[in-house]
Every structure is written in C-alpha cells, then in structure tokens.
Write a protein that holds these residues in place. Structure first.
Motif, PDB file in Angstrom:
ATOM      1  N   ARG A  66       0.667  -1.259   0.050  1.00  0.00           N
ATOM      2  CA  ARG A  66       0.039  -0.024  -0.019  1.00  0.00           C
ATOM      3  C   ARG A  66       0.847   1.212   0.046  1.00  0.00           C
ATOM      4  NH1 ARG A  66      -5.110   0.853   3.767  1.00  0.00           N
ATOM      5  NH2 ARG A  66      -5.277   2.369   2.172  1.00  0.00           N
ATOM      6  N   LEU A  67       1.954   1.196   0.606  1.00  0.00           N
ATOM      7  CA  LEU A  67       2.785   2.633   0.786  1.00  0.00           C
ATOM      8  C   LEU A  67       3.401   2.877  -0.612  1.00  0.00           C
ATOM      9  CD1 LEU A  67       4.508   1.971   4.414  1.00  0.00           C
ATOM     10  CD2 LEU A  67       3.269   3.862   3.723  1.00  0.00           C
ATOM     11  N   ALA A  68       3.842   1.705  -1.308  1.00  0.00           N
ATOM     12  CA  ALA A  68       4.570   1.732  -2.471  1.00  0.00           C
ATOM     13  C   ALA A  68       3.300   2.272  -3.670  1.00  0.00           C
ATOM     14  CB  ALA A  68       5.069   0.388  -3.062  1.00  0.00           C
ATOM     15  N   GLU A  69       2.187   1.943  -3.488  1.00  0.00           N
ATOM     16  CA  GLU A  69       1.234   2.196  -4.255  1.00  0.00           C
ATOM     17  C   GLU A  69       0.618   3.438  -4.142  1.00  0.00           C
ATOM     18  OE1 GLU A  69       0.205  -2.374  -5.493  1.00  0.00           O
ATOM     19  OE2 GLU A  69      -1.268  -1.063  -4.317  1.00  0.00           O
ATOM     20  N   ALA A 128      10.539   2.692   6.065  1.00  0.00           N
ATOM     21  CA  ALA A 128      11.206   2.637   4.750  1.00  0.00           C
ATOM     22  C   ALA A 128      10.021   2.894   3.789  1.00  0.00           C
ATOM     23  CB  ALA A 128      11.490   0.937   4.538  1.00  0.00           C
ATOM     24  N   GLY A 129       9.020   2.723   3.927  1.00  0.00           N
ATOM     25  CA  GLY A 129       7.899   3.097   2.861  1.00  0.00           C
ATOM     26  C   GLY A 129       7.818   4.205   2.825  1.00  0.00           C
ATOM     27  N   LEU A 130       8.017   5.274   4.031  1.00  0.00           N
ATOM     28  CA  LEU A 130       8.053   6.610   3.567  1.00  0.00           C
ATOM     29  C   LEU A 130       9.284   7.347   3.181  1.00  0.00           C
ATOM     30  CD1 LEU A 130       6.075   7.397   6.841  1.00  0.00           C
ATOM     31  CD2 LEU A 130       5.356   7.340   4.502  1.00  0.00           C
ATOM     32  N   PRO A 217      14.359   0.451  -2.130  1.00  0.00           N
ATOM     33  CA  PRO A 217      13.140   0.476  -1.823  1.00  0.00           C
ATOM     34  C   PRO A 217      12.137  -0.418  -2.433  1.00  0.00           C
ATOM     35  CG  PRO A 217      14.091   2.810  -2.421  1.00  0.00           C
ATOM     36  CD  PRO A 217      15.185   1.739  -2.553  1.00  0.00           C
ATOM     37  N   GLU A 218      12.365  -0.917  -3.490  1.00  0.00           N
ATOM     38  CA  GLU A 218      11.470  -1.864  -4.161  1.00  0.00           C
ATOM     39  C   GLU A 218      11.641  -3.252  -3.355  1.00  0.00           C
ATOM     40  OE1 GLU A 218      15.471  -1.372  -6.625  1.00  0.00           O
ATOM     41  OE2 GLU A 218      13.960  -0.168  -5.726  1.00  0.00           O
ATOM     42  N   ASP A 219      12.578  -3.512  -2.575  1.00  0.00           N
ATOM     43  CA  ASP A 219      12.765  -4.590  -1.667  1.00  0.00           C
ATOM     44  C   ASP A 219      11.961  -4.783  -0.543  1.00  0.00           C
ATOM     45  OD1 ASP A 219      13.950  -6.009  -3.951  1.00  0.00           O
ATOM     46  OD2 ASP A 219      16.027  -5.188  -2.766  1.00  0.00           O
TER      47      ASP A 219
END
Length: 228
Positions: A66-69, A128-130, A217-219
C-alpha cells in the motif's frame, strides 16, 4: 511464503479466534490445508508460534504494498506516519481476534523477544515505505519511537468499540503529538546557548553511529539483510 505456507495460514484464521495460536490451531490448520503435520512443521518449525509470526509479517507485506502504491505527496510527515499506522491496522481489521491472540502470545516472557522484533519490523516497514534516509543514530531512534507509538496504538485498538475506531485514531494523534513535542524540545535545546555544546556533542556521537546496510526501496518491507 510458499503456497503451502499461505494455505496453512489462511486455514488458521478459522481456528485461532477460538483456540488461539496453539498447537490445536496449528494441527487443525495443517489438516484443513491438506498438508501433513511433518510437512507443516518443516515450514513452521515452532508450530503455532512461527505461524503467528508469519501472520504478522503478512500484514507488513500488505502495508509495504500500500505504501508503494499510494501517493502521500502533500501530507505533513506526521500525517504520513498516522496514515501508515491506520493502513497497517486496516490490513488486519477482519482478523482482529487473531491480533488479540497474538498480543497475548507475544506477551509471554518466552516469546517477548519475538514480539519486540515484529513490532520493530513494522516500524521499519513504515519508515522504509516513507523513504526514510537517516543513516546515523536517528535510524534507530525513529524506529524505537515508532515501535512505542505503534504497540500502544494496537493495544488501544484491540479494546476500542467506538464507531470506525474513532477513539483509536484520536489516541494515535495524541501519541504522535507527544513525539512532535519531544522533537520541538530537542530543537530548543540546540538553540539554547548553555545547552548547545552538550547537544552538539551528542550529535557528533549520533553521526558516528551507522545504520545497517539497507535494501533498495523496491525490496520493501525494509528489514535489513543479516550480517555476513
């Protein structure tokens, strides 16, 4: 997680609300998923405890996605943190009793270290998501502070019967405000002519502390790789 692991965890959601994260739930979940008990133990060596860990980490993965999207541009930072904690709890809203049973399990002294590690991982997932870029002692203090905010909010949420969990979100806002007041106090210390030398000395120490090597970040969900 493997397909078998996911199947066992999905099946456990029917049993945990009644039997907790117990060996009875674990055996019943394995049976329902069509997995033999020896195979299930190969996937979850500690049985129900490892199943509870997997349940928590599934929630972290959902949050990371959700954070990534989600575009949080325009939000103040405290609003982003609040949004992330709400999103994490939203991910397990339908399994609230499983969360309650997990809180009871990880409150036991023998599993307290597991519980603390999982809360830390959730805090790390959020930072990390932020896109937290801290590299010194702040990397640790941010996660430690957020761990406290998150864990206290979860406990409040578990007992909250207000409509839409409005009481929980008000509680969360107060906890975040407490943290912001602490940050403001640190800024005042830096500006104080008497205390400034002490603050600068601490900041030099903080700069010497290095955060663990991080994944890209993608990990996400952002747990750091093991040493060695």
């Amino acid at each position: 997680m493997s397909d078998q692991s996911d199947a066992i965890l999905d099946a456990a959601m029917m049993h945990v609300p009644f039997d907790g994260w117990s060996e009875a739930s674990f055996a019943a979940a394995a049976s329902d998923a069509g997995v033999s008990l020896p195979e299930a133990r190969a996937l979850f060596p500690r049985g129900a405890v490892d199943l509870a860990v997997a349940f928590h980490r599934r929630g972290d993965r959902a949050l990371a996605t959700r954070l990534a999207e989600t575009d949080l541009t325009g939000m103040r930072f405290r609003e982003k943190v609040s949004w992330a904690i709400k999103a994490r709890l939203d991910a397990v809203e339908d399994d609230k009793e499983a969360v309650r049973r997990g809180a009871t399990l990880f409150a036991l002294p023998i599993y307290a270290a597991d519980g603390a590690k999982l809360v830390w991982e959730t805090a790390d997932t959020i930072w990390a998501g932020l896109r937290d870029t801290s590299e010194d002692l702040n990397w640790y203090t941010k996660r430690l502070t957020l761990s406290g905010v998150y864990s206290s909010t979860v406990l409040f949420w578990l007992g909250d019967v207000s409509e839409g969990h409005s009481a929980t979100w008000a509680f969360l806002d107060r906890r975040i405000e407490d943290v912001m007041r602490f940050e403001e106090m640190k800024a005042k210390v830096r500006a104080n002519a008497i205390l400034k030398p002490f603050a600068e000395g601490f900041e030099r120490f903080a700069a010497s502390v290095k955060a663990p090597a991080r994944r890209a970040p993608e990990d996400l969900p952002g747990r750091w790789p093991p040493a060695g």
